[in-house]
Motif scaffolding. Structure first.
Motif, PDB file in Angstrom:
ATOM      1  N   ALA A   1       0.821  -1.204   0.000  1.00 12.78           N
ATOM      2  CA  ALA A   1       0.000   0.000   0.000  1.00 12.78           C
ATOM      3  C   ALA A   1       0.860   1.260   0.000  1.00 12.78           C
ATOM      4  N   ALA A   2       1.917   1.258   0.824  1.00 14.88           N
ATOM      5  CA  ALA A   2       2.812   2.413   0.882  1.00 14.88           C
ATOM      6  C   ALA A   2       3.474   2.647  -0.467  1.00 14.88           C
ATOM      7  N   ALA A   3       3.884   1.555  -1.123  1.00 17.06           N
ATOM      8  CA  ALA A   3       4.513   1.682  -2.440  1.00 17.06           C
ATOM      9  C   ALA A   3       3.536   2.279  -3.449  1.00 17.06           C
ATOM     10  N   ARG A   4       2.276   1.859  -3.351  1.00 12.48           N
ATOM     11  CA  ARG A   4       1.253   2.378  -4.262  1.00 12.48           C
ATOM     12  C   ARG A   4       1.105   3.898  -4.103  1.00 12.48           C
ATOM     13  N   VAL A   5       1.007   4.368  -2.853  1.00 11.00           N
ATOM     14  CA  VAL A   5       0.863   5.806  -2.596  1.00 11.00           C
ATOM     15  C   VAL A   5       2.138   6.535  -2.998  1.00 11.00           C
ATOM     16  N   GLN A   6       3.271   5.920  -2.682  1.00 11.87           N
ATOM     17  CA  GLN A   6       4.564   6.533  -2.990  1.00 11.87           C
ATOM     18  C   GLN A   6       4.738   6.727  -4.496  1.00 11.87           C
ATOM     19  N   ARG A   7       4.294   5.718  -5.265  1.00 10.17           N
ATOM     20  CA  ARG A   7       4.399   5.819  -6.723  1.00 10.17           C
ATOM     21  C   ARG A   7       3.571   6.995  -7.242  1.00 10.17           C
ATOM     22  N   GLU A   8       2.346   7.123  -6.724  1.00 11.82           N
ATOM     23  CA  GLU A   8       1.463   8.179  -7.220  1.00 11.82           C
ATOM     24  C   GLU A   8       1.964   9.569  -6.843  1.00 11.82           C
ATOM     25  N   VAL A   9       2.416   9.732  -5.606  1.00 10.52           N
ATOM     26  CA  VAL A   9       2.895  11.054  -5.210  1.00 10.52           C
ATOM     27  C   VAL A   9       4.177  11.398  -5.962  1.00 10.52           C
ATOM     28  N   GLY A  10       4.983  10.377  -6.276  1.00  8.44           N
ATOM     29  CA  GLY A  10       6.193  10.608  -7.058  1.00  8.44           C
ATOM     30  C   GLY A  10       5.869  11.030  -8.482  1.00  8.44           C
ATOM     31  N   GLU A  11       4.861  10.379  -9.075  1.00  8.42           N
ATOM     32  CA  GLU A  11       4.443  10.756 -10.428  1.00  8.42           C
ATOM     33  C   GLU A  11       3.908  12.187 -10.445  1.00  8.42           C
ATOM     34  N   ASN A  12       3.144  12.533  -9.417  1.00  8.19           N
ATOM     35  CA  ASN A  12       2.624  13.903  -9.322  1.00  8.19           C
ATOM     36  C   ASN A  12       3.765  14.919  -9.200  1.00  8.19           C
ATOM     37  N   ALA A  13       4.784  14.559  -8.419  1.00  7.50           N
ATOM     38  CA  ALA A  13       5.929  15.456  -8.243  1.00  7.50           C
ATOM     39  C   ALA A  13       6.661  15.660  -9.570  1.00  7.50           C
ATOM     40  N   HIS A  14       6.809  14.563 -10.318  1.00  9.51           N
ATOM     41  CA  HIS A  14       7.494  14.659 -11.613  1.00  9.51           C
ATOM     42  C   HIS A  14       6.715  15.562 -12.566  1.00  9.51           C
ATOM     43  N   LYS A  15       5.396  15.414 -12.585  1.00  6.72           N
ATOM     44  CA  LYS A  15       4.566  16.256 -13.452  1.00  6.72           C
ATOM     45  C   LYS A  15       4.679  17.726 -13.038  1.00  6.72           C
ATOM     46  N   ALA A  16       4.694  17.970 -11.734  1.00  9.89           N
ATOM     47  CA  ALA A  16       4.774  19.343 -11.232  1.00  9.89           C
ATOM     48  C   ALA A  16       6.080  20.004 -11.641  1.00  9.89           C
ATOM     49  N   ILE A  17       7.147  19.214 -11.684  1.00  9.26           N
ATOM     50  CA  ILE A  17       8.439  19.752 -12.137  1.00  9.26           C
ATOM     51  C   ILE A  17       8.349  20.134 -13.605  1.00  9.26           C
TER      52      ILE A  17
END
Length: 438
Positions: free
Chosen positions: A284-300
């Protein structure tokens, strides 16, 4: 420079500070919990300017409705290097509140906390438990440590052996609830892990029945010898049968050790359940971590974050890689242990079949003795019931274990699942050939 957030000059409000269920936010702190970075969602929902957040302790957003005991649990685990999940009620700069489910991960030099909006029914239970903890702290004068101990006891009353188990169950439910709310297909890996929990608890229950059943027949060989001594010299065969039954039942009892963990202190099913909860949290943590990481990449890419945010994206990616590795290792260990449990059940069933043949000989001999065997009848009847119950119990363990193994395979990444199946299949085939089963 350590900039402290200004002391609030407002009363707490009953309104909620809104943020969308699709949003995830995070913050990074040093080892003392001082905020060093975060994403734009965190800054917006908290209501503070970055100048008030950076360098401030994370408790700047702590709400007074939160029990001290929860933070004691959180910090004790983090200082031990353990990632931890918790429901947290925060306070925005204008006095409004907002609830999050936070996954806090230790990293080199500090911690990263990733948060989502909780929406599952588990949250209602948390409302009640936190309110009770706050009341106890205020009215009974509990210290943070005492409150933490009380909260862990109450978790046990909810059906969870540890706080770990509760937090794992909670994050699994929050992600599945979030998927449904966002119109997504439910995460199948998390769903599979959640579904296998009842099967594991059934295995645990059946194992207890198994141990109790064998404990109950310990005295049967002695009872048979007593009866045989009263029938001398005609009881000689019964005495020999009782001796054979004792020897073989000892062998069966030794086989029961295969149902214990390696150190022999607990049932194997208990340790499997513990690891399943761990796997559930990590997946579950990996799932959330993946999504927040993808969001961070898009924001950059879109320029929606501050300068230097690339480092935060790298930190998130490193955490994700670590969680992915841990989940694979943990699920592989669960798979191996459940396969071991299935094989032990089958081996025990073979031994019990041999034991059953001695029971049949005893009944045949009782028939030969005729009316002289009246005293032997209760002993034989007890053996009959024992063997029927043991056969059923072992069959149920194997059935539940097969279901657990199937669900673990579904929870694994496909490449790992195929590898584990191939390895276990080859091992099983070799074992069957060695035993003359194929």
């Amino acid at each position: 420079m350590n900039i402290q957030a200004p002391a609030p000059d407002f009363a707490l409000k009953t309104e909620e500070a809104p943020f969308d269920i699709s949003e995830l936010f995070f913050s990074r702190t040093d080892e003392r919990g001082v905020i060093e970075a975060g994403n734009a969602v965190f800054q917006r929902v908290s209501g503070y300017e970055w100048s008030a957040l950076i360098g401030a302790p994370h408790k700047v957003v702590r709400h007074s409705d939160m029990p001290k005991g929860l933070f004691h649990i959180l910090w004790a685990r983090l200082k031990a290097g353990l990632p931890t999940g918790a429901y947290i009620k925060n306070r925005a700069a204008d006095g409004r509140y907002y609830w999050v489910y936070a996954i806090v991960t230790p990293i080199e030099g500090g911690y990263v906390s990733v948060r989502l909006k909780p929406t599952s029914p588990v949250l209602q239970t948390v409302f009640e438990e936190y309110a009770e903890a706050v009341r106890a702290e205020a009215e009974e004068g509990l210290s943070a440590e005492q409150s933490a101990a009380r909260m862990c006891e109450r978790v046990g009353g909810l059906g969870f052996a540890t706080y770990d188990a509760f937090s794992s169950y909670a994050i699994a439910n929050e992600i599945l609830s979030r998927d449904r709310a966002l119109g997504r297909e439910e995460d199948q890996r998390i769903k599979s892990l959640k579904l296998l929990l009842p099967a594991l608890k059934e295995i645990e229950s059946e194992q207890k029945k198994l141990f109790h059943a064998f404990e109950a027949i310990r005295g049967i060989p002695s009872n048979m010898r007593i009866v045989a001594s009263r029938l001398e010299p005609a009881g000689g065969p019964i005495s020999a049968i009782s001796q054979n039954y004792r020897l073989m039942s000892n062998e069966v009892t030794e086989q029961l050790s295969a149902f214990s963990a390696d150190d022999g202190s607990r049932n194997l099913s208990d340790t499997i359940l513990e690891r399943v909860y761990r796997a559930m949290f990590i997946v579950a943590a990996a799932r959330v971590q993946r999504e927040v990481g993808e969001n961070a990449h898009k924001a950059i890419q879109t320029g929606d974050e501050r300068d230097g945010f690339e480092y935060e994206s790298e930190v998130l990616e490193t955490i994700l890689e670590d969680y992915m590795s841990q989940s694979t290792e943990t699920l592989a260990s669960v798979y191996q242990d459940i396969a071991r449990l299935m094989q032990s059940s089958k081996d025990l069933k073979q031994l019990v079949t041999g034991l059953d043949s001695i029971r049949v000989l005893c009944r045949v001999e009782a028939g030969r003795l005729g009316s002289n065997s009246v005293a032997l009848t209760p002993v034989i009847d007890q053996l009959d019931r024992f063997h029927v119950d043991i056969d059923r119990t072992l069959e149920r363990i194997v059935e539940h274990a097969a279901e657990v193994k199937r669900l673990v395979e579904k929870a694994m990444p496909r490449s790992v699942s195929r590898t584990m199946y191939a390895v276990h299949g080859n091992m099983t085939s070799r074992g069957q050939r060695a035993n003359g089963l194929t």
